[in-house]
Design an enzyme around this catalytic site. Structure first.
Site, PDB file in Angstrom:
ATOM      1  N   ASP A 155       1.864  -1.272  11.834  1.00 25.28           N
ATOM      2  CA  ASP A 155       0.512  -1.684  11.413  1.00 25.28           C
ATOM      3  C   ASP A 155       0.216  -3.145  11.751  1.00 25.28           C
ATOM      4  O   ASP A 155      -0.901  -3.621  11.527  1.00 25.28           O
ATOM      5  CB  ASP A 155       0.345  -1.479   9.902  1.00 25.28           C
ATOM      6  CG  ASP A 155       0.317  -0.003   9.531  1.00 25.28           C
ATOM      7  OD1 ASP A 155      -0.030   0.824  10.398  1.00 25.28           O
ATOM      8  OD2 ASP A 155       0.660   0.328   8.381  1.00 25.28           O
ATOM      9  N   SER A 176       6.948   9.029  12.451  1.00 27.35           N
ATOM     10  CA  SER A 176       5.890   8.911  11.447  1.00 27.35           C
ATOM     11  C   SER A 176       6.436   9.091  10.044  1.00 27.35           C
ATOM     12  O   SER A 176       6.942  10.161   9.681  1.00 27.35           O
ATOM     13  CB  SER A 176       4.800   9.959  11.696  1.00 27.35           C
ATOM     14  OG  SER A 176       3.955  10.038  10.567  1.00 27.35           O
ATOM     15  N   LYS A 184      -4.490   5.498  14.905  1.00 25.37           N
ATOM     16  CA  LYS A 184      -4.568   4.874  13.578  1.00 25.37           C
ATOM     17  C   LYS A 184      -6.032   4.898  13.119  1.00 25.37           C
ATOM     18  O   LYS A 184      -6.818   5.676  13.636  1.00 25.37           O
ATOM     19  CB  LYS A 184      -4.005   3.450  13.640  1.00 25.37           C
ATOM     20  CG  LYS A 184      -2.506   3.412  13.958  1.00 25.37           C
ATOM     21  CD  LYS A 184      -1.711   4.020  12.836  1.00 25.37           C
ATOM     22  CE  LYS A 184      -0.219   4.009  13.138  1.00 25.37           C
ATOM     23  NZ  LYS A 184       0.546   4.745  12.121  1.00 25.37           N
ATOM     24  N   ARG A 208       2.817   5.937  -3.293  1.00 32.44           N
ATOM     25  CA  ARG A 208       3.954   6.749  -3.731  1.00 32.44           C
ATOM     26  C   ARG A 208       4.195   6.604  -5.233  1.00 32.44           C
ATOM     27  O   ARG A 208       4.616   7.553  -5.897  1.00 32.44           O
ATOM     28  CB  ARG A 208       5.201   6.383  -2.916  1.00 32.44           C
ATOM     29  CG  ARG A 208       5.094   6.878  -1.449  1.00 32.44           C
ATOM     30  CD  ARG A 208       6.027   6.128  -0.529  1.00 32.44           C
ATOM     31  NE  ARG A 208       6.108   6.667   0.825  1.00 32.44           N
ATOM     32  CZ  ARG A 208       5.213   6.426   1.808  1.00 32.44           C
ATOM     33  NH1 ARG A 208       4.137   5.681   1.570  1.00 32.44           N
ATOM     34  NH2 ARG A 208       5.394   6.937   3.007  1.00 32.44           N
ATOM     35  N   ARG A 240      -7.729  -3.317   9.626  1.00 31.14           N
ATOM     36  CA  ARG A 240      -6.809  -4.260  10.291  1.00 31.14           C
ATOM     37  C   ARG A 240      -7.438  -4.909  11.532  1.00 31.14           C
ATOM     38  O   ARG A 240      -7.044  -6.009  11.915  1.00 31.14           O
ATOM     39  CB  ARG A 240      -5.479  -3.580  10.621  1.00 31.14           C
ATOM     40  CG  ARG A 240      -4.762  -3.112   9.343  1.00 31.14           C
ATOM     41  CD  ARG A 240      -3.295  -2.878   9.492  1.00 31.14           C
ATOM     42  NE  ARG A 240      -2.805  -2.039   8.403  1.00 31.14           N
ATOM     43  CZ  ARG A 240      -2.545  -2.476   7.164  1.00 31.14           C
ATOM     44  NH1 ARG A 240      -2.693  -3.742   6.860  1.00 31.14           N
ATOM     45  NH2 ARG A 240      -2.120  -1.638   6.235  1.00 31.14           N
ATOM     46  N   LYS A 247       0.834  -1.212   0.000  1.00 28.99           N
ATOM     47  CA  LYS A 247       0.000   0.000   0.000  1.00 28.99           C
ATOM     48  C   LYS A 247       0.866   1.259   0.000  1.00 28.99           C
ATOM     49  O   LYS A 247       0.606   2.191  -0.771  1.00 28.99           O
ATOM     50  CB  LYS A 247      -0.926  -0.040   1.230  1.00 28.99           C
ATOM     51  CG  LYS A 247      -1.885   1.123   1.318  1.00 28.99           C
ATOM     52  CD  LYS A 247      -3.143   0.748   2.070  1.00 28.99           C
ATOM     53  CE  LYS A 247      -2.945   0.617   3.568  1.00 28.99           C
ATOM     54  NZ  LYS A 247      -2.737   1.894   4.259  1.00 28.99           N
ATOM     55  N   GLN A 272       4.589   9.177   7.520  1.00 32.16           N
ATOM     56  CA  GLN A 272       3.673  10.070   6.802  1.00 32.16           C
ATOM     57  C   GLN A 272       4.086  11.522   6.985  1.00 32.16           C
ATOM     58  O   GLN A 272       4.069  12.305   6.034  1.00 32.16           O
ATOM     59  CB  GLN A 272       2.241   9.855   7.286  1.00 32.16           C
ATOM     60  CG  GLN A 272       1.697   8.489   6.879  1.00 32.16           C
ATOM     61  CD  GLN A 272       0.283   8.236   7.357  1.00 32.16           C
ATOM     62  OE1 GLN A 272      -0.286   9.054   8.085  1.00 32.16           O
ATOM     63  NE2 GLN A 272      -0.276   7.112   6.969  1.00 32.16           N
ATOM     64  N   GLY A 326      -5.330   7.771   5.664  1.00 29.14           N
ATOM     65  CA  GLY A 326      -4.418   8.744   6.265  1.00 29.14           C
ATOM     66  C   GLY A 326      -3.205   8.995   5.397  1.00 29.14           C
ATOM     67  O   GLY A 326      -2.698  10.124   5.310  1.00 29.14           O
ATOM     68  N   ARG A 369      -8.874  11.689  12.935  1.00 35.64           N
ATOM     69  CA  ARG A 369      -7.422  11.495  13.102  1.00 35.64           C
ATOM     70  C   ARG A 369      -6.675  12.824  13.069  1.00 35.64           C
ATOM     71  O   ARG A 369      -7.067  13.765  12.368  1.00 35.64           O
ATOM     72  CB  ARG A 369      -6.904  10.538  12.018  1.00 35.64           C
ATOM     73  CG  ARG A 369      -7.560   9.171  12.148  1.00 35.64           C
ATOM     74  CD  ARG A 369      -7.051   8.192  11.130  1.00 35.64           C
ATOM     75  NE  ARG A 369      -5.651   7.880  11.323  1.00 35.64           N
ATOM     76  CZ  ARG A 369      -4.937   7.155  10.477  1.00 35.64           C
ATOM     77  NH1 ARG A 369      -5.488   6.691   9.377  1.00 35.64           N
ATOM     78  NH2 ARG A 369      -3.665   6.893  10.726  1.00 35.64           N
TER      79      ARG A 369
HETATM   80  C1  S3P Z   1       2.451   4.800   6.268  1.00 37.90           C
HETATM   81  C2  S3P Z   1       2.985   5.156   7.482  1.00 37.90           C
HETATM   82  C3  S3P Z   1       2.451   4.690   8.772  1.00 37.90           C
HETATM   83  C4  S3P Z   1       1.499   3.523   8.613  1.00 37.90           C
HETATM   84  C5  S3P Z   1       0.542   3.726   7.474  1.00 37.90           C
HETATM   85  C6  S3P Z   1       1.296   3.902   6.174  1.00 37.90           C
HETATM   86  C7  S3P Z   1       3.066   5.327   5.034  1.00 37.90           C
HETATM   87  O1  S3P Z   1       1.746   5.761   9.385  1.00 37.90           O
HETATM   88  O2  S3P Z   1       0.777   3.310   9.807  1.00 37.90           O
HETATM   89  O3  S3P Z   1      -0.331   2.626   7.350  1.00 37.90           O
HETATM   90  O4  S3P Z   1       2.779   4.801   3.937  1.00 37.90           O
HETATM   91  O5  S3P Z   1       3.874   6.261   5.123  1.00 37.90           O
HETATM   92  P1  S3P Z   1       2.478   6.827  10.352  1.00 37.90           P
HETATM   93  O6  S3P Z   1       3.419   7.603   9.558  1.00 37.90           O
HETATM   94  O7  S3P Z   1       1.353   7.686  10.873  1.00 37.90           O
HETATM   95  O8  S3P Z   1       3.122   5.999  11.424  1.00 37.90           O
END
Ligand code: S3P
Length: 456
Positions: free
Chosen positions: A332, A176, A359, A35, A415, A30, A178, A103, A131
């Site tokens: 995750d 994180s 999450k 990306r 999940r 995913k 993200q 997210g 969130r």
């Molecule tokens: C992800 C980063 C993680 C993960 C999410 C996917 C990503 O989140 O939990 O399912 O693709 O960068 P966080 O950056 O909030 O930890």
């Protein structure tokens, strides 16, 4: 979940099943799928992606990028073709960008929009709208973007990008990927060097892939106050070159099968083509620490990522204390690890997991409630769960002798649904999950594949 909010919940009982055998191939990763679409949309020319995860979260990213000018289509050969607009070329979207349950789509796209002279409204489902977005609003505001968010820094929110944006050096206050990625993506269209200091390593797909697309990105490791830290610097106003990408299988999806095969007696399963980037492979390591039999076959490289087929056999698992340092590499996978712990011999202790509370659901409370309902012994603490396993005996399940059955509440969290489906396989009477629709966000063929492996 981006399923039609008017559609009805789809409850399902996951029944005890025979051993998991044969071979399964889980869908594409995913994180890498999101990306691939985003970087393809910023390259000039055609990027081709095979193995893309066609789950709702990734489709939400595709729709948003189309709304900002990229052409993205799936051709008959199953490959996705993206014609990008170039860094700096994103267009003003007409309507709100509907992020569904995702997210990753939201936070990474906020980074992209933040350094373009456009304005975008981001909306999401009930889970996503709860969130925290403050963690990206903070650095992106420092770069010059302006926000109008809902109370508590949540969706729906409006983002007015800054052009030119200002480069910053940002120390991540939470581990994180993200947030790291949002800042680096904003830096792509910002003159100068934008830096992120990462005290704890998180998944590094953004760094690997941006380099693959031709961006100049430096990573320095140095001693920091909390130990080794990484400084990631992106040189702005980059030109991205289109790529041919093969997305490896998602270790986070493989995790459900690895735990299922570990806990269902007689199982001997091969999970093909699993991405084993060290920033993602923590669950397999912890399963081994618990006595699990997880063997890597034919280790190779796919799309710049380490990949192997995993052979997982049933094994008597023992409870462990999970080192909090490994958490980012399996962030995750805790819901399904809790299921493994509930079936192990002895106590499993987890801590340092505050992030699980923000999450798709509060995964500590959701899993504590769900496992207790299925008959497991669980203590919930502020930062983790303590689980007393059955020693390999099946969990009782959610059926009661009186015939009235409690349902597991998934809280729109894919999940939680899949983890409790695995618990159902290793239960006496099955586990009733209130809603399986969220599974389509990340693993649309989960139930079919599980039925194939478990022979039913
Ligand atoms: C992800 C980063 C993680 C993960 C999410 C996917 C990503 O989140 O939990 O399912 O693709 O960068 P966080 O950056 O909030 O930890």
């Amino acid at each position: 979940m981006s399923a039609d909010p008017a559609s009805k919940p789809q409850p399902r009982r996951f029944r005890p099943a025979g051993p998991l055998t044969g071979r399964v191939r889980v869908p594409g990763d995913k994180s890498i799928s999101h990306r691939s679409l985003m970087f393809g949309a910023l390259a000039v020319g055609e990027t081709r992606v095979t193995g893309l995860l066609e789950g709702e979260d990734v489709l939400a990213t595709a729709a948003a990028l189309r709304a900002m000018g990229a052409s993205i289509e799936r051709r008959d050969d199953g490959a996705w073709h993206i014609n990008g607009v170039g860094v700096g070329g994103l267009l003003q979207p007409d309507g709100a960008l509907a992020m569904g349950n995702s997210g990753t789509s939201t936070r990474l796209l906020m980074g992209l929009v933040a350094s373009h002279g456009i304005c975008a409204v981001f909306t999401g489902d009930a889970s996503l709208s709860g969130r925290p977005m403050g963690r990206v609003i903070e650095p992106l505001s420092q770069m010059g973007a302006a926000f109008e968010a809902s109370p508590g820094g949540t969706l729906p929110l409006m983002l007015r990008g800054a052009h030119p944006a200002v480069p910053i050096e940002y120390r991540l206050p939470v581990a994180s990927a993200q947030v790291k990625s949002a800042v680096l993506l904003a830096g792509l269209n910002t003159a100068g060097i934008t830096g992120v200091i990462e005290p704890v390593p998180t998944r590094d797909h953004t760094e690997r892939m941006l380099r693959g697309f031709g961006a100049k990105l430096d990573v320095e490791e140095r001693d920091g106050a909390e130990g080794m830290e990484r400084v990631i610097s992106i040189h702005g106003e980059a030109d991205l070159q289109p790529q041919d990408i093969t997305v490896p299988g998602d270790p986070s999806s493989a995790a459900f099968f690895a735990v299922a095969a570990s806990v269902v007696p007689g199982s001997d399963l091969i999970i093909e083509n699993v991405g084993l980037n060290p920033t993602r492979a923590g669950l397999f390591e912890v399963l081994r620490q618990m006595g699990g039999s997880v063997e890597e076959l034919d280790r190779r490289e796919v799309g710049g990522e380490p990949v192997a087929d995993l052979r997982v056999r049933h094994a008597a698992l023992t409870g462990v204390e999970v080192d909090p340092a490994i958490a980012p590499a399996m962030i995750d996978e805790f819901p399904v690890l809790f299921v493994a712990a509930a079936l192990a011999q002895g106590t499993t202790v987890t801590r340092g997991l505050e992030e699980l509370r923000v999450k798709e659901s509060d995964r500590l409370t959701a899993m504590a409630d769900a496992l207790r309902l299925a008959g497991a012994q669980v203590e919930e603490r502020d930062d983790g769960l303590v689980i007393e396993g059955t020693g390999g005996d099946p969990l009782p399940g959610t059926s009661t002798a009186a015939g009235r059955e409690a349902e597991i509440t998934t809280h729109l969290d894919h999940r939680i649904a899949m983890s409790m489906a695995v618990a159902g396989l290793a239960s006496r009477k099955g586990v009733l999950v209130d809603d399986t629709r969220p599974i389509a966000t990340s693993f649309p063929n989960f139930s079919d594949l599980m039925a194939q492996a478990a022979g039913g």
